[in-house]
Design an enzyme around this catalytic site. Structure first.
Site, PDB file in Angstrom:
ATOM      1  N   SER A 223      15.534  62.459  60.892  1.00  0.00           N
ATOM      2  CA  SER A 223      15.971  62.850  61.814  1.00  0.00           C
ATOM      3  C   SER A 223      14.607  62.822  63.182  1.00  0.00           C
ATOM      4  CB  SER A 223      16.658  63.420  62.772  1.00  0.00           C
ATOM      5  OG  SER A 223      17.232  63.194  64.094  1.00  0.00           O
ATOM      6  N   ASP A 449      23.654  53.784  62.978  1.00  0.00           N
ATOM      7  CA  ASP A 449      23.067  55.226  63.782  1.00  0.00           C
ATOM      8  C   ASP A 449      22.964  55.555  65.081  1.00  0.00           C
ATOM      9  OD1 ASP A 449      21.554  57.103  63.888  1.00  0.00           O
ATOM     10  OD2 ASP A 449      20.744  57.774  62.347  1.00  0.00           O
ATOM     11  N   HIS A 479      24.257  59.322  61.464  1.00  0.00           N
ATOM     12  CA  HIS A 479      23.340  60.087  61.528  1.00  0.00           C
ATOM     13  C   HIS A 479      22.709  60.101  60.421  1.00  0.00           C
ATOM     14  CE1 HIS A 479      19.779  60.739  63.853  1.00  0.00           C
ATOM     15  NE2 HIS A 479      19.646  62.166  63.594  1.00  0.00           N
TER      16      HIS A 479
END
Length: 510
Positions: A223, A449, A479
């Protein structure tokens, strides 16, 4: 209220300074790279890290170890004041085959790596065969000079506020809340606020590389961690070892573009959830068709705006809290069952489950204290991102956001005012990640995602420069990809990190 997560999504640049320091060894602090770390048993995570118990013994033997590394507060004054950067490690199982340290950043920005790595370590067990698994609390986070803003009682009140105003009075209340929050951050953390940019954290990682004794930085970013990794690769391309970016931030976008992308991403994830629920053999308990599921959620949120439900203790499940809880449940397909249960309960007048999911999103610990996730997230994002958005800016963009997502459009659009009146100027519109001369970086995009939409992976590859990024696609939900359970993804990542086998560009896993 939601904070803009240009990745979580942040933007950076302090490049004149960092490039100069990279090129001129005389400016490096002579003592800090040679400091000796004293590794000890890990204490219990403190409330800023999320609380909980001290990490237990490792499954294959060995103990978690923790320490603190000294780093300059201001990299422009490397011989000046220092701060402590909290580290954690699990030593490699096969010392004779050890490659070095593998440094993890799990995103946010604002997440404690010291608390997160032990929670996910079982999934990275194969990598521990040849690496010391290492993570850290980036500056401003957890035990690393944490940013402090409002206290727990004030944060409870803040998270009960309406973050999607419907009239002038509610707009004023939102703006006043943002200003009050920023003033609290400046009062309680003014010394550190100018020095929590992603470029500062990247320089910390290069110092960490040296202190850990590695010639190259081997890295696993998730991320926001992909943005941090990209900035590191830009500043220190010759020091990049084997690196993996998973759940990739689009480094080419402004905060507005990234937030709009998230609106589309969360909408897609919600549609995928609704399709999955209604396609089961048994009836979906929260709707008869995918559109019915979404219509019922929209109706619930509208009703909560007028009359919140009982949530947890004295706190109510507001429209904002429910939206936060729904968004949190879309980060992993494993949470879809809790979303279904939470929606069922809410339709019956009980908001406890959705409130619990919202608490996770907001960094509220089970004992009612808060981690410093919200404070660090705001501080890093606002120090990185140059744009400042006003109420007028948001209102002009609302139609576009609502078209992108009827459920999350308003919620995410209004989050863009969070840096208005911030006490520190933002650095740039978006980060520079061009990394000419870097070793190959494996870049993994997940088609489902919600938080870092799939398109960002290709843009990261392009931005890294020719011959650097190697794209791998995971056709899945949630995610990130490595922790999805896909053996195809795990085999590709493990083969690269452990054996140096770069997968073919364009590889697709499902």
């Amino acid at each position: 209220m939601p904070r803009p997560r240009t990745a979580a999504l942040a933007t950076t640049l302090l490049l004149a300074l960092t490039a100069a320091l990279t090129a001129c060894g005389d400016d490096e602090p002579e003592d800090l790279p040679s400091q000796s770390l004293s590794w000890q048993d890990c204490p219990e995570p403190d409330s800023a890290q999320g609380g909980g118990e001290a990490p237990t013994s490792l499954p294959a033997g060995g103990e978690w170890q923790c320490t603190t590394m000294k780093a300059p507060l201001d990299w422009d004054k490397p011989d000046g004041d220092t701060i402590g950067i909290a580290l954690i490690r699990a030593q490699a199982r096969r010392e004779k085959d050890r490659i070095g340290s593998l440094v993890f950043n799990f995103g946010g920005p604002g997440g404690s790596g010291v608390a997160t790595l032990p929670a996910f370590a079982e999934g990275y067990a194969k990598l521990r065969s040849r690496y010391d698994l290492v993570s850290f609390d980036p500056r401003g986070v957890g035990r690393s000079a944490p940013v402090k803003c409002e206290n727990d009682e004030q944060l409870d009140a803040l998270n009960q506020e309406d973050s999607t105003p419907d009239d002038t009075a509610e707009e004023k209340a939102l703006v006043d809340g943002v200003k009050t929050y920023g003033e609290a951050c400046e009062k309680n953390s003014g010394k550190v606020l100018p020095y929590v940019r992603t470029t500062d954290a990247a320089r910390d990682m290069d110092l960490m590389r040296q202190v850990l004794g590695d010639d190259k930085l081997h890295y696993f970013g998730v991320s926001y961690g992909t943005e941090l990794g990209g900035v590191y690769a830009h500043l220190f391309p010759e020091k990049v070892g084997r690196a993996v970016f998973d759940a990739v931030v689009d480094p080419t976008q402004t905060t507005e573009q990234a937030t709009l992308g998230q609106a589309k991403g969360f909408q897609l994830a919600l549609e995928n959830y609704a399709e999955d629920c209604t396609s089961q053999t048994e009836d979906c308990p929260v709707g008869d068709t995918p559109q019915d599921v979404q219509d019922r959620i929209a109706k619930l949120l509208k009703e909560l705006d007028a009359e919140p439900l009982p949530g947890s203790g004295e706190r109510k499940l507001t429209q904002t809290a429910a939206t936060s809880g729904i968004a949190q449940s879309l980060y992993s397909k494993d949470l879809w069952e809790f979303l279904t249960e939470g929606l069922q309960d809410a339709y019956d007048g009980d908001g406890h489950i959705l409130m619990t999911l919202a608490d996770v999103m907001n960094g509220r610990n089970p004992d009612g204290t808060y981690s410093n996730l919200q404070a660090a997230n705001a501080a890093i994002n606002c120090a990185d991102a140059k744009p400042r958005y006003t109420v007028a800016d948001v209102k002009a963009k609302l139609p576009e956001f609502r078209e992108a997502s009827p459920i999350f459009g308003d919620y995410l659009a209004w989050s863009m005012v969070s840096c208005d009146d911030w006490p520190v100027d933002g650095a740039a519109d978006h980060p520079d990640v061009r990394a000419d001369g870097s070793a190959p970086i494996l870049v993994i995009g997940n088609t489902g995602d919600p938080a870092t939409p799939y398109e960002g992976a290709k843009r990261m590859v392009d931005a890294l420069g020719e011959g650097v990024g190697v794209e791998l696609t995971y056709e899945g939900q949630g995610h990130g990809a490595y922790d999805s359970g896909s053996t195809c993804v795990q085999d590709a990542v493990n083969g690269y990190l452990l054996d140096g086998k770069t997968p073919s560009a364009g590889t697709v896993c499902s």
